[in-house]
Design a protein around this motif. Sequence first.
Motif, PDB file in Angstrom:
ATOM      1  N   THR A 110      21.857  57.544 109.601  1.00 25.22           N
ATOM      2  CA  THR A 110      20.447  57.471 109.973  1.00 25.22           C
ATOM      3  C   THR A 110      20.119  56.199 110.753  1.00 25.22           C
ATOM      4  O   THR A 110      18.949  55.899 110.989  1.00 25.22           O
ATOM      5  N   SER A 111      21.161  55.454 111.155  1.00 24.43           N
ATOM      6  CA  SER A 111      20.975  54.227 111.924  1.00 24.43           C
ATOM      7  C   SER A 111      21.132  54.511 113.413  1.00 24.43           C
ATOM      8  O   SER A 111      21.339  55.653 113.831  1.00 24.43           O
ATOM      9  N   ASP A 112      21.081  53.460 114.212  1.00 18.97           N
ATOM     10  CA  ASP A 112      21.224  53.615 115.664  1.00 18.97           C
ATOM     11  C   ASP A 112      22.674  53.735 116.114  1.00 18.97           C
ATOM     12  O   ASP A 112      22.944  54.185 117.229  1.00 18.97           O
ATOM     13  N   PHE A 113      23.616  53.311 115.279  1.00 20.43           N
ATOM     14  CA  PHE A 113      25.011  53.243 115.712  1.00 20.43           C
ATOM     15  C   PHE A 113      25.903  54.087 114.806  1.00 20.43           C
ATOM     16  O   PHE A 113      26.027  53.810 113.617  1.00 20.43           O
ATOM     17  N   LEU A 114      26.553  55.086 115.393  1.00 20.88           N
ATOM     18  CA  LEU A 114      27.580  55.825 114.677  1.00 20.88           C
ATOM     19  C   LEU A 114      28.964  55.251 114.958  1.00 20.88           C
ATOM     20  O   LEU A 114      29.907  55.477 114.193  1.00 20.88           O
ATOM     21  N   THR A 115      29.089  54.523 116.059  1.00 16.11           N
ATOM     22  CA  THR A 115      30.348  53.861 116.404  1.00 16.11           C
ATOM     23  C   THR A 115      30.032  52.610 117.217  1.00 16.11           C
ATOM     24  O   THR A 115      28.912  52.451 117.734  1.00 16.11           O
ATOM     25  N   THR A 116      31.036  51.726 117.312  1.00 16.29           N
ATOM     26  CA  THR A 116      30.919  50.440 118.030  1.00 16.29           C
ATOM     27  C   THR A 116      29.642  49.694 117.653  1.00 16.29           C
ATOM     28  O   THR A 116      28.974  49.117 118.491  1.00 16.29           O
ATOM     29  N   GLY A 117      29.310  49.736 116.371  1.00 17.86           N
ATOM     30  CA  GLY A 117      28.126  49.056 115.873  1.00 17.86           C
ATOM     31  C   GLY A 117      28.453  47.962 114.877  1.00 17.86           C
ATOM     32  O   GLY A 117      29.615  47.539 114.762  1.00 17.86           O
ATOM     33  N   PRO A 118      27.478  47.502 114.108  1.00 13.94           N
ATOM     34  CA  PRO A 118      27.651  46.335 113.242  1.00 13.94           C
ATOM     35  C   PRO A 118      28.496  46.583 112.006  1.00 13.94           C
ATOM     36  O   PRO A 118      28.992  45.624 111.396  1.00 13.94           O
ATOM     37  N   GLU A 119      28.664  47.846 111.595  1.00 13.73           N
ATOM     38  CA  GLU A 119      29.395  48.112 110.351  1.00 13.73           C
ATOM     39  C   GLU A 119      30.862  47.732 110.465  1.00 13.73           C
ATOM     40  O   GLU A 119      31.486  47.285 109.497  1.00 13.73           O
ATOM     41  N   VAL A 120      31.435  47.892 111.652  1.00 16.28           N
ATOM     42  CA  VAL A 120      32.840  47.530 111.846  1.00 16.28           C
ATOM     43  C   VAL A 120      33.025  46.020 111.706  1.00 16.28           C
ATOM     44  O   VAL A 120      33.952  45.550 111.035  1.00 16.28           O
ATOM     45  N   ASP A 121      32.134  45.248 112.318  1.00 10.67           N
ATOM     46  CA  ASP A 121      32.215  43.795 112.203  1.00 10.67           C
ATOM     47  C   ASP A 121      32.095  43.370 110.744  1.00 10.67           C
ATOM     48  O   ASP A 121      32.821  42.474 110.277  1.00 10.67           O
ATOM     49  N   ALA A 122      31.181  43.992 110.010  1.00 11.97           N
ATOM     50  CA  ALA A 122      30.978  43.642 108.603  1.00 11.97           C
ATOM     51  C   ALA A 122      32.217  43.991 107.776  1.00 11.97           C
ATOM     52  O   ALA A 122      32.626  43.224 106.895  1.00 11.97           O
ATOM     53  N   PHE A 123      32.805  45.155 108.059  1.00 12.59           N
ATOM     54  CA  PHE A 123      34.015  45.542 107.338  1.00 12.59           C
ATOM     55  C   PHE A 123      35.147  44.560 107.614  1.00 12.59           C
ATOM     56  O   PHE A 123      35.875  44.165 106.695  1.00 12.59           O
ATOM     57  N   GLU A 124      35.298  44.158 108.866  1.00 13.36           N
ATOM     58  CA  GLU A 124      36.363  43.208 109.203  1.00 13.36           C
ATOM     59  C   GLU A 124      36.172  41.892 108.451  1.00 13.36           C
ATOM     60  O   GLU A 124      37.146  41.313 107.947  1.00 13.36           O
ATOM     61  N   ARG A 125      34.955  41.408 108.368  1.00  9.94           N
ATOM     62  CA  ARG A 125      34.707  40.165 107.624  1.00  9.94           C
ATOM     63  C   ARG A 125      35.055  40.336 106.141  1.00  9.94           C
ATOM     64  O   ARG A 125      35.676  39.457 105.529  1.00  9.94           O
ATOM     65  N   ASP A 126      34.662  41.464 105.568  1.00  6.82           N
ATOM     66  CA  ASP A 126      34.978  41.722 104.162  1.00  6.82           C
ATOM     67  C   ASP A 126      36.490  41.816 103.951  1.00  6.82           C
ATOM     68  O   ASP A 126      37.026  41.327 102.944  1.00  6.82           O
ATOM     69  N   PHE A 127      37.177  42.440 104.901  1.00  7.64           N
ATOM     70  CA  PHE A 127      38.622  42.622 104.767  1.00  7.64           C
ATOM     71  C   PHE A 127      39.343  41.280 104.863  1.00  7.64           C
ATOM     72  O   PHE A 127      40.345  41.050 104.166  1.00  7.64           O
ATOM     73  N   GLU A 128      38.851  40.396 105.698  1.00 11.06           N
ATOM     74  CA  GLU A 128      39.417  39.043 105.769  1.00 11.06           C
ATOM     75  C   GLU A 128      39.292  38.333 104.429  1.00 11.06           C
ATOM     76  O   GLU A 128      40.229  37.656 103.977  1.00 11.06           O
TER      77      GLU A 128
END
Length: 388
Positions: A26-44
């Motif tokens: 229900t957000s503006d981004f289904l891909t290439t959005g902020p969730e990937v960046d957040a996941f990468e930070r969490d994974f680090e």
Amino acid sequence: MSVRFLSYGRQAIDEADIEAVTRVLTSDFLTTGPEVDAFERDFEQVTGAKHAVACANGTAALHLALAGLDVEEGDVCIVPTITFMATANAVRYCGGEVVFADVDPDTGLMTRNTLADAMARAGSDVKAILPVHLGGQSCDMAAIADLARESGARIVEDSCHALGTQRSGGHIGDGKFCDAATFSFHPVKTIAAGEGGAITTNDAELAETMRRLRSHGVTRNREEFIGDPQEPWRQEFHELGWNYRLPDINAALARSQLSKLGAFATRRRELAALYDRALPRLGEHVRPAGRLPEQTPCWHLYIALIDFEALGTTRTDVMNALCERGIGTQVHYIPVHSQKIYEDKGAYPGAAQYYARCLSLPLFVGMEDQDVHRVARALGDVLGLKAL
């Protein structure tokens, strides 16, 4: 009432996971959005690595890591023959040549000695070594890294089975012994993204290269442009890349799952411990796969070693009989060197011994304690054994 079928592995999805995905839908981004960046930070944070690069799946992770390390046409890379095909295939995607290493017959893992033998057979400089952490257990990376550094070879740890595994001095993925480590978030893995993968590294330049390559090799750095940097629409492609991006939908699921990694790991260890106590009661011909010291695996698979020949049966008959009882099993793995696209006729006695006996039993977070006992009883019945 019929009992539920126990597959060898499956995902564990709860309301928090569903809410995370719904939020992205229900957000503006289904891909290439902020969730990937957040996941990468969490994974680090979870792995202890300086950089995490999310991607489409574990195979893409292997390909990106090798491409980022400049594995090219004719470069020799060493892969253990007990692994999924993707480990070796990623070398071929880059134009490299695969030399297979044997494994320990009880653990299925590459060792310093089997690596040394493969390096001697390679007959040329080795560009990269790809140790595979099988079922959640880590190779002895201190010994492997020591030998690799002597030769100048790069190391990519195939950690697709081992997210959450702790070893002496750190965690899988922290970059202590490698240039890069790769992960998979397929539904049977410890955390699920539907499909998804990641690479960790402590090399900032390598991380940036892999980020470009996962998105067609695009650059939006105006200082690098050969065209007019004032054009607001300009993006340029200076190298060949691929569409290996991880959509935000998948990243949201993976991020939610990652928050439960500790609980998942604990439960998997509890279930493995129950198997460890149950299998030896079936006698000398059935036992857990071998274990290495100084590590606490997060078990992705529970692999039993069964002497089918000594018990007067075949693995096929055992698997079929267990399936009839509602118990799924699998074999990890057919030695890759024997597959048609490789057809390496070399002798790999450790892999042959391991492959002849290995059988992966059900292991997933949603199992109950009684499910392990049910599997052990069924295995004993099928093998004609009574618990001691």
